[in-house]
Design an enzyme around this catalytic site. Structure first.
Site, PDB file in Angstrom:
ATOM      1  N   ARG A 187      47.723  30.991  41.713  1.00  0.00           N
ATOM      2  CA  ARG A 187      46.810  32.104  42.071  1.00  0.00           C
ATOM      3  C   ARG A 187      45.873  31.621  42.709  1.00  0.00           C
ATOM      4  O   ARG A 187      44.894  32.279  43.567  1.00  0.00           O
ATOM      5  CB  ARG A 187      46.648  33.124  41.290  1.00  0.00           C
ATOM      6  N   ASP A 195      35.798  23.056  39.296  1.00  0.00           N
ATOM      7  CA  ASP A 195      37.165  22.415  39.170  1.00  0.00           C
ATOM      8  C   ASP A 195      37.316  21.149  40.108  1.00  0.00           C
ATOM      9  O   ASP A 195      37.930  20.088  39.722  1.00  0.00           O
ATOM     10  CB  ASP A 195      38.084  23.185  39.957  1.00  0.00           C
ATOM     11  N   ASN A 231      31.247  30.070  44.047  1.00  0.00           N
ATOM     12  CA  ASN A 231      32.241  29.874  43.017  1.00  0.00           C
ATOM     13  C   ASN A 231      33.748  29.374  43.735  1.00  0.00           C
ATOM     14  O   ASN A 231      34.267  28.405  43.096  1.00  0.00           O
ATOM     15  CB  ASN A 231      32.301  31.111  42.538  1.00  0.00           C
ATOM     16  N   ARG A 240      27.966  34.314  43.942  1.00  0.00           N
ATOM     17  CA  ARG A 240      27.746  33.448  42.825  1.00  0.00           C
ATOM     18  C   ARG A 240      27.941  32.048  42.923  1.00  0.00           C
ATOM     19  O   ARG A 240      28.726  31.835  43.967  1.00  0.00           O
ATOM     20  CB  ARG A 240      28.274  34.071  41.381  1.00  0.00           C
ATOM     21  N   SER A 241      27.584  31.032  42.221  1.00  0.00           N
ATOM     22  CA  SER A 241      27.938  29.797  42.120  1.00  0.00           C
ATOM     23  C   SER A 241      28.845  29.679  40.845  1.00  0.00           C
ATOM     24  O   SER A 241      29.457  30.534  40.350  1.00  0.00           O
ATOM     25  CB  SER A 241      26.772  28.863  42.260  1.00  0.00           C
ATOM     26  N   GLN A 242      28.880  28.184  40.462  1.00  0.00           N
ATOM     27  CA  GLN A 242      29.685  28.042  39.531  1.00  0.00           C
ATOM     28  C   GLN A 242      28.814  26.633  38.688  1.00  0.00           C
ATOM     29  O   GLN A 242      27.877  26.443  39.319  1.00  0.00           O
ATOM     30  CB  GLN A 242      31.003  27.336  39.723  1.00  0.00           C
ATOM     31  N   ARG A 307      33.979  42.966  40.418  1.00  0.00           N
ATOM     32  CA  ARG A 307      34.461  41.852  41.314  1.00  0.00           C
ATOM     33  C   ARG A 307      35.494  42.100  42.052  1.00  0.00           C
ATOM     34  O   ARG A 307      36.584  42.579  41.659  1.00  0.00           O
ATOM     35  CB  ARG A 307      34.759  40.644  40.329  1.00  0.00           C
ATOM     36  N   PRO A 308      35.293  41.963  43.428  1.00  0.00           N
ATOM     37  CA  PRO A 308      36.484  42.276  44.525  1.00  0.00           C
ATOM     38  C   PRO A 308      37.962  41.636  44.066  1.00  0.00           C
ATOM     39  O   PRO A 308      38.896  42.267  44.083  1.00  0.00           O
ATOM     40  CB  PRO A 308      36.098  41.631  45.885  1.00  0.00           C
ATOM     41  N   ASP A 343      35.109  32.378  32.070  1.00  0.00           N
ATOM     42  CA  ASP A 343      35.491  33.764  32.011  1.00  0.00           C
ATOM     43  C   ASP A 343      36.711  33.881  31.416  1.00  0.00           C
ATOM     44  O   ASP A 343      37.699  33.612  32.131  1.00  0.00           O
ATOM     45  CB  ASP A 343      35.149  34.399  33.284  1.00  0.00           C
ATOM     46  N   GLU A 544      47.074  25.018  33.285  1.00  0.00           N
ATOM     47  CA  GLU A 544      45.713  25.302  33.296  1.00  0.00           C
ATOM     48  C   GLU A 544      44.918  24.963  32.136  1.00  0.00           C
ATOM     49  O   GLU A 544      43.863  24.501  32.128  1.00  0.00           O
ATOM     50  CB  GLU A 544      45.289  26.664  33.875  1.00  0.00           C
TER      51      GLU A 544
END
Length: 591
Positions: A187, A195, A231, A240-242, A307-308, A343, A544
């Site tokens: 996804r 990542d 992100n 937002r970032s990461q 969050r969309p 998250d 993952e």
């Protein structure tokens, strides 16, 4: 007859007074979100707003079973937005307001293109089936054969933005990037920021330097446009970032190929990113027990709505909260937790059993500040390499200041770990006062993340103390390091282990130079490599995350089904084999 003014009777006067007082009480009630709690917002696009509405409609039509909300905000337009909106508003609805499945499917077929159509599968320009000098420390033919299988997965995960996106970017939520990317998989169809570091470590082991550089240049282009790496490369991630690892990517590539052009292009972007994490809502000043002030950083998304990509999930999570203000605060915390990359986890929650108690903006995280310390060290090194001595010295001083801040605020001498620090009033712009009781003393793998950073890994006495703490923590399990010891059902908690965690801690231990630390690092790498191998042979896929209680078991939990592919898992396996090798006589199964 003219109006004649009369004095208010005492009863009417009291009634009016009470009414005005009640209005004033409502205005200043703690439930109202005043400016202190509002925080900054980065607005989203009209297309994202429409696709969120579509997502909600699809959820009502199709139901919750196997529903992935992200799919709907990844769709693109076949016609212009106004035409799609007009047709959507004309769709028939039943008494409950739901659109019949048949009508919704017909609309989507006519007006929307599939999520996968934004990206084209391409073969990396520098991919060869068996690179020269590939994993020279791997002696076992079985392990080498499997490593080549993992290496071949880069072909499956390589994507290029389609011409359709470049021609009409307003039709897509995917952001147009110039160079091909390696995606995580399943996804996660687009490039993701943190990542990319472990993907790049794997690409370097695969000798795929051009692909690695292209991914860095893509991230630099996002910094140039937005002021920070997003992100992910979607319009709905612009708020937002990461975790900040761009400098680490640049350093790793430069150490291999000494590309000075890469340095020259990277440094301005790294300076912008450093400013992003050390200004505004991300910056927190805290005074230690000696009265010295320190600057540290926190995660803080510039968003206060669902969050969309998870709108229906976030709306449901917030539904039990009593007010609009409480929901907006939760939405900001949810997005801020997504900025952490972890998250979700009990690490960010006041109540381990209640996701609505997420409080990420109240936390000064150990790993974030370790990453920024490394960024400051990296910038100093890179600036020195291109002859910018002024910038080099400025960031050398900044790294020394952050090292002192981490030592003063986050280090716990009794536990021999670094601990997240909770702010008592996260919305205050005043200088915070350090209180030992505000350190989070629960066990998380992130408590050991600073081992990855040279100022800590080079301190032999410190490493010895931290290694003993890690050995006695209970985090090292049969198949790797657990993210926490709390089994909450969240994916960044027990029993899940994740590739970045294994790699950071193991590499930090190796770099420390002590034999004891190196042996523990080797044991972690062996356990992790074995569990990846066995799961791969049983399922045909890299996963993952993994369940560290049992060799070969994939992980679970969280708000979406476990994913395969998988970018950073592939990268860490290859990085481990490059660092540690694999002897001829060491079995690769779970025995």
């Amino acid at each position: 007859m003219g109006y004649k003014h009369k004095s208010l009777s005492p009863i009417i006067f009291i009634f009016v007074f009470v009414f005005i007082l009640s209005i004033m009480t409502i205005t200043v009630t703690p439930d109202a979100c005043g400016p202190k709690h509002s925080g900054p917002i980065v607005p989203t696009t009209p297309l994202v707003k429409f696709l969120v509405t579509l997502q909600e409609t699809a959820f009502r039509a199709f139901g919750p079973k196997d529903f992935d909300p992200k799919l709907y905000v990844d769709l693109s337009l076949k016609r212009n937005l106004s035409a799609a909106v007009e047709a959507f508003e004309k769709l028939p609805r039943n008494e409950s307001g739901s659109v019949p499945v048949k009508e919704l499917n017909r609309f989507m077929e006519e007006y929307l293109a599939a999520a996968e159509e934004d990206l084209v599968v391409v073969s990396p320009v520098d991919y060869v089936a068996e690179p020269e000098g590939f994993l020279p420390k791997v002696e076992s033919p079985e392990v080498r054969a499997w490593a080549l299988e993992v290496h071949s997965l880069w072909k499956n995960l390589c994507r290029k933005v389609s011409g359709r996106v470049l021609e009409k970017p307003e039709f897509h939520t995917l952001l147009p990037l110039e160079n091909p990317v390696i995606i995580p998989g399943s996804r996660f169809r687009e490039v993701y920021y943190w990542d990319s570091y472990w993907i790049i470590r794997g690409l370097l082991a695969s000798k795929m330097y051009e692909t690695a550089k292209g991914m860095v240049y893509n991230l630099i282009s996002l910094v140039n446009e937005f002021g920070y790496p997003l992100n992910g490369a979607r319009a709905y991630y612009t708020n937002r970032s990461q975790p900040p690892l761009l400098s680490s990517m640049v350093v790793e590539i430069y150490n291999r190929i000494k590309d000075e052009t890469l340095l020259a292009k990277s440094l301005p972007a790294l300076l912008k990113e450093h400013h992003f994490w050390n200004s505004g809502v991300h910056k927190v000043v805290i005074q230690d027990s000696l009265g010295l002030n320190h600057s540290l950083s926190r995660y803080y998304a510039r968003w206060n709505q669902p969050r969309p990509e998870s709108f229906t999930i976030d709306t449901e999570t917030a539904s039990k909260l009593p007010s609009k203000c409480a929901k907006e605060k939760l939405y900001r915390e949810t997005a801020s937790t997504a900025e952490s990359g972890m998250d979700f986890s009990t690490r960010w929650m006041r109540d381990e059993s209640d996701l609505t108690t997420l409080s990420t903006t109240s936390i000064l995280p150990v790993d974030l500040n370790a990453f920024i310390l490394k960024m400051e060290i990296d910038i100093s090194i890179l600036a020195n390499a291109i002859g910018d001595s002024v910038t080099a010295e400025r960031f050398k001083e900044a790294s020394h200041a952050r090292k002192k801040a981490i030592d003063s605020i986050l280090w716990n001498a009794e536990k021999h770990q670094w601990l997240d620090y909770w702010l008592t009033d996260p919305d205050s712009s005043e200088i915070h006062k350090w209180d030992a009781s505000n350190q989070n003393k629960k066990l998380y793998a992130s408590n050991f993340a600073p081992l990855w950073i040279e100022p800590f890994s080079s301190d032999v006495k410190l490493v010895d103390e931290v290694v003993s703490s890690l050995e006695n923590s209970g985090l090292i399990c049969a198949a790797g390091i657990a993210t926490s010891l709390i089994e909450s059902g969240q994916q960044w908690d027990f029993p899940n282990g994740w590739a970045p965690t294994q790699h950071m801690i193991a590499e930090g231990l190796v770099n420390s130079g002590t034999e004891r630390a190196r042996q523990i690092a080797r044991d972690i790498a062996i356990k992790w490599t074995k569990t990846n191998y066995v799961a791969f042979k049983e399922t045909g896929a890299m996963h993952e995350k993994y369940d560290v209680r049992k060799c070969g078991a994939s992980g679970g939990g969280g708000e979406y089904k476990p994913q395969t592919g998988f970018g950073w898992s592939n990268g860490v396996v290859l990085a481990f084999l490059e660092t540690f090798g694999w002897p001829q006589d060491l079995k690769l199964d779970c025995t």
